[in-house]
Design a protein around this motif. Sequence first.
Motif, PDB file in Angstrom:
ATOM      1  N   VAL A  29       0.846  -1.188   0.000  1.00  0.00           N
ATOM      2  CA  VAL A  29       0.000   0.000   0.000  1.00  0.00           C
ATOM      3  C   VAL A  29       0.886   1.244   0.000  1.00  0.00           C
ATOM      4  O   VAL A  29       1.991   1.233   0.556  1.00  0.00           O
ATOM      5  CB  VAL A  29      -0.958   0.018   1.210  1.00  0.00           C
ATOM      6  N   PRO A  30       0.435   2.329  -0.620  1.00  0.00           N
ATOM      7  CA  PRO A  30       1.245   3.548  -0.643  1.00  0.00           C
ATOM      8  C   PRO A  30       1.439   4.125   0.762  1.00  0.00           C
ATOM      9  O   PRO A  30       0.536   4.069   1.596  1.00  0.00           O
ATOM     10  CB  PRO A  30       0.415   4.515  -1.507  1.00  0.00           C
ATOM     11  N   LEU A  35      -7.551  -3.356   3.925  1.00  0.00           N
ATOM     12  CA  LEU A  35      -6.738  -4.567   3.823  1.00  0.00           C
ATOM     13  C   LEU A  35      -6.522  -4.941   2.354  1.00  0.00           C
ATOM     14  O   LEU A  35      -7.492  -5.115   1.604  1.00  0.00           O
ATOM     15  CB  LEU A  35      -7.427  -5.722   4.542  1.00  0.00           C
ATOM     16  N   PRO A  36      -5.268  -5.088   1.932  1.00  0.00           N
ATOM     17  CA  PRO A  36      -5.022  -5.514   0.553  1.00  0.00           C
ATOM     18  C   PRO A  36      -5.304  -6.995   0.398  1.00  0.00           C
ATOM     19  O   PRO A  36      -5.362  -7.739   1.378  1.00  0.00           O
ATOM     20  CB  PRO A  36      -3.535  -5.209   0.358  1.00  0.00           C
ATOM     21  N   GLU A  42      15.437 -22.699  -8.013  1.00  0.00           N
ATOM     22  CA  GLU A  42      14.159 -22.525  -8.700  1.00  0.00           C
ATOM     23  C   GLU A  42      13.881 -21.046  -8.888  1.00  0.00           C
ATOM     24  O   GLU A  42      14.403 -20.197  -8.154  1.00  0.00           O
ATOM     25  CB  GLU A  42      13.014 -23.169  -7.914  1.00  0.00           C
ATOM     26  N   ALA A  43      13.059 -20.731  -9.862  1.00  0.00           N
ATOM     27  CA  ALA A  43      12.737 -19.335 -10.148  1.00  0.00           C
ATOM     28  C   ALA A  43      11.813 -18.776  -9.067  1.00  0.00           C
ATOM     29  O   ALA A  43      10.949 -19.490  -8.554  1.00  0.00           O
ATOM     30  CB  ALA A  43      12.079 -19.215 -11.515  1.00  0.00           C
ATOM     31  N   PRO A  44      11.972 -17.503  -8.710  1.00  0.00           N
ATOM     32  CA  PRO A  44      11.079 -16.889  -7.718  1.00  0.00           C
ATOM     33  C   PRO A  44       9.750 -16.511  -8.366  1.00  0.00           C
ATOM     34  O   PRO A  44       9.631 -16.510  -9.600  1.00  0.00           O
ATOM     35  CB  PRO A  44      11.849 -15.636  -7.307  1.00  0.00           C
ATOM     36  N   PRO A  45       8.731 -16.194  -7.574  1.00  0.00           N
ATOM     37  CA  PRO A  45       7.482 -15.685  -8.140  1.00  0.00           C
ATOM     38  C   PRO A  45       7.732 -14.372  -8.885  1.00  0.00           C
ATOM     39  O   PRO A  45       8.721 -13.679  -8.645  1.00  0.00           O
ATOM     40  CB  PRO A  45       6.596 -15.456  -6.907  1.00  0.00           C
ATOM     41  N   THR A  46       6.814 -14.020  -9.762  1.00  0.00           N
ATOM     42  CA  THR A  46       6.947 -12.779 -10.522  1.00  0.00           C
ATOM     43  C   THR A  46       6.744 -11.567  -9.618  1.00  0.00           C
ATOM     44  O   THR A  46       6.188 -11.675  -8.517  1.00  0.00           O
ATOM     45  CB  THR A  46       5.923 -12.730 -11.657  1.00  0.00           C
ATOM     46  N   VAL A  47       7.163 -10.411 -10.103  1.00  0.00           N
ATOM     47  CA  VAL A  47       6.976  -9.166  -9.353  1.00  0.00           C
ATOM     48  C   VAL A  47       5.477  -8.882  -9.244  1.00  0.00           C
ATOM     49  O   VAL A  47       4.750  -8.991 -10.233  1.00  0.00           O
ATOM     50  CB  VAL A  47       7.691  -8.002 -10.055  1.00  0.00           C
ATOM     51  N   PRO A  48       4.969  -8.551  -8.047  1.00  0.00           N
ATOM     52  CA  PRO A  48       3.531  -8.301  -7.906  1.00  0.00           C
ATOM     53  C   PRO A  48       3.130  -6.983  -8.555  1.00  0.00           C
ATOM     54  O   PRO A  48       3.963  -6.096  -8.748  1.00  0.00           O
ATOM     55  CB  PRO A  48       3.337  -8.239  -6.382  1.00  0.00           C
ATOM     56  N   PRO A  49       1.840  -6.808  -8.904  1.00  0.00           N
ATOM     57  CA  PRO A  49       1.377  -5.527  -9.451  1.00  0.00           C
ATOM     58  C   PRO A  49       1.422  -4.444  -8.382  1.00  0.00           C
ATOM     59  O   PRO A  49       1.501  -4.719  -7.189  1.00  0.00           O
ATOM     60  CB  PRO A  49      -0.063  -5.826  -9.878  1.00  0.00           C
ATOM     61  N   THR A  50       1.336  -3.183  -8.822  1.00  0.00           N
ATOM     62  CA  THR A  50       1.300  -2.090  -7.857  1.00  0.00           C
ATOM     63  C   THR A  50      -0.112  -1.943  -7.310  1.00  0.00           C
ATOM     64  O   THR A  50      -1.093  -2.360  -7.942  1.00  0.00           O
ATOM     65  CB  THR A  50       1.731  -0.759  -8.495  1.00  0.00           C
ATOM     66  N   ALA A  51      -0.223  -1.315  -6.150  1.00  0.00           N
ATOM     67  CA  ALA A  51      -1.535  -1.100  -5.547  1.00  0.00           C
ATOM     68  C   ALA A  51      -2.393  -0.189  -6.414  1.00  0.00           C
ATOM     69  O   ALA A  51      -3.607  -0.377  -6.529  1.00  0.00           O
ATOM     70  CB  ALA A  51      -1.360  -0.501  -4.150  1.00  0.00           C
ATOM     71  N   ALA A  52      -1.775   0.823  -7.021  1.00  0.00           N
ATOM     72  CA  ALA A  52      -2.534   1.750  -7.862  1.00  0.00           C
ATOM     73  C   ALA A  52      -3.096   1.039  -9.095  1.00  0.00           C
ATOM     74  O   ALA A  52      -4.248   1.259  -9.488  1.00  0.00           O
ATOM     75  CB  ALA A  52      -1.644   2.914  -8.280  1.00  0.00           C
ATOM     76  N   ASP A  53      -2.299   0.181  -9.712  1.00  0.00           N
ATOM     77  CA  ASP A  53      -2.786  -0.584 -10.864  1.00  0.00           C
ATOM     78  C   ASP A  53      -3.946  -1.489 -10.465  1.00  0.00           C
ATOM     79  O   ASP A  53      -4.936  -1.630 -11.191  1.00  0.00           O
ATOM     80  CB  ASP A  53      -1.657  -1.437 -11.454  1.00  0.00           C
ATOM     81  N   TYR A  54      -3.824  -2.117  -9.313  1.00  0.00           N
ATOM     82  CA  TYR A  54      -4.871  -3.000  -8.805  1.00  0.00           C
ATOM     83  C   TYR A  54      -6.163  -2.224  -8.587  1.00  0.00           C
ATOM     84  O   TYR A  54      -7.259  -2.665  -8.957  1.00  0.00           O
ATOM     85  CB  TYR A  54      -4.393  -3.639  -7.508  1.00  0.00           C
ATOM     86  N   PRO A 107      10.460   1.404  -5.375  1.00  0.00           N
ATOM     87  CA  PRO A 107      10.377   1.812  -6.771  1.00  0.00           C
ATOM     88  C   PRO A 107       9.123   2.596  -7.124  1.00  0.00           C
ATOM     89  O   PRO A 107       9.093   3.297  -8.132  1.00  0.00           O
ATOM     90  CB  PRO A 107      10.408   0.476  -7.524  1.00  0.00           C
ATOM     91  N   GLU A 108       8.050   2.469  -6.313  1.00  0.00           N
ATOM     92  CA  GLU A 108       6.776   3.098  -6.661  1.00  0.00           C
ATOM     93  C   GLU A 108       5.994   3.341  -5.390  1.00  0.00           C
ATOM     94  O   GLU A 108       5.945   2.499  -4.501  1.00  0.00           O
ATOM     95  CB  GLU A 108       6.006   2.175  -7.625  1.00  0.00           C
ATOM     96  N   ASN A 109       5.388   4.547  -5.296  1.00  0.00           N
ATOM     97  CA  ASN A 109       4.603   4.883  -4.104  1.00  0.00           C
ATOM     98  C   ASN A 109       3.379   5.704  -4.502  1.00  0.00           C
ATOM     99  O   ASN A 109       2.954   6.601  -3.791  1.00  0.00           O
ATOM    100  CB  ASN A 109       5.465   5.658  -3.100  1.00  0.00           C
ATOM    101  N   GLU A 110       2.809   5.403  -5.670  1.00  0.00           N
ATOM    102  CA  GLU A 110       1.694   6.172  -6.205  1.00  0.00           C
ATOM    103  C   GLU A 110       0.449   5.969  -5.353  1.00  0.00           C
ATOM    104  O   GLU A 110       0.055   4.846  -5.049  1.00  0.00           O
ATOM    105  CB  GLU A 110       1.402   5.733  -7.649  1.00  0.00           C
TER     106      GLU A 110
END
Length: 339
Positions: free
Chosen positions: A33-34, A42-43, A260-272, A314-317
Amino acid sequence: MALGLDRDVLVFAFPEIHPDAVLRVEFQRTLRVPDDGRRHFLPPGLGRFPLRAVDDLDPARLPAGWKRRGGVAMPMWQAEACWLNFSSPSGYPFLLKVAAGKVNAVNGKPWDNAPDFEDQDYVEVPGQPWLDGFCVEKGVVRQFVAMPLGAGATAEEQITGRAEHGGVQLLAHPLKAALWEARLAERRRWETEECTTSIMASASSVRACVLSDMGLAPGGSIVQSIAEAQERPDAWDLSARSRCFVHLANSLAWQAIAGEAPPTVPPTAADYARAGLPWFEWYGDRPAKAGSATLAGLKSVVAFGQETGAALVPENEGFEPPEPVRLGPLARSPLEGRW
């Protein structure tokens, strides 16, 4: 007692106490969350983090200290957030302590194996369905956000001045078996009398420079209460105890550590939020515990980065918060509805 993994869920079992004494803890990926001065709902849960037993990993690939501490390991991206989901399949009560870098997430004090019944340093399960962050004031937590150990931003480093432990520490005690049997007998009496109200119903979860070692730092504010303890101190079986050290590895190093490969980067809260997807609000029926002055005095990741000039997030929109989905025993819609 037994400590094991079941499909990326940490399972604390106490068969010597009672067959029902099983506690499940999972780490949910989520949106960060920003940190924008608002108190966010709650996210959601975006799926479980993968958990791997340290003993199953190649010792030659492990960071220093991991083998000695044992436990499990999981990957997190820098500035990724998580929340802890708790469940007891039968409703069997547990006292659960949660710490980050051996700093208690409930009262901000240094780790101690013994429960603090005067200044509650634990949650009760059932009763506390999840934990999203450090308890900074009544009804508010600062989100758990992963930061490299050694950068200075983790709760551990801000409070102790050292980057020594990192990770997450868990300790569970079950209720005394005699008390549980008495409650089962009472429930059976109610069921015999065809009473449809279950006094044992548990809350369900709907939501759901590369440094290898990571710790948790405080992020944005989330509306979440830490329920005050309801059980008497002498209700807990303090002779039965199980602990687990959860190591946090930077996702960029996970391939080398776990193969093993890690999970992908999660989306941003603003995009969600722009996608119109749901956020949540918990309406509990227990009084909320006051926050910790120690934890409230911590700098958030964004504030720490601004003060030190480090690019940690990296992002706090920010975004306009949506109407949340209400969860919990008191989550009744208002009579007037939504116009």
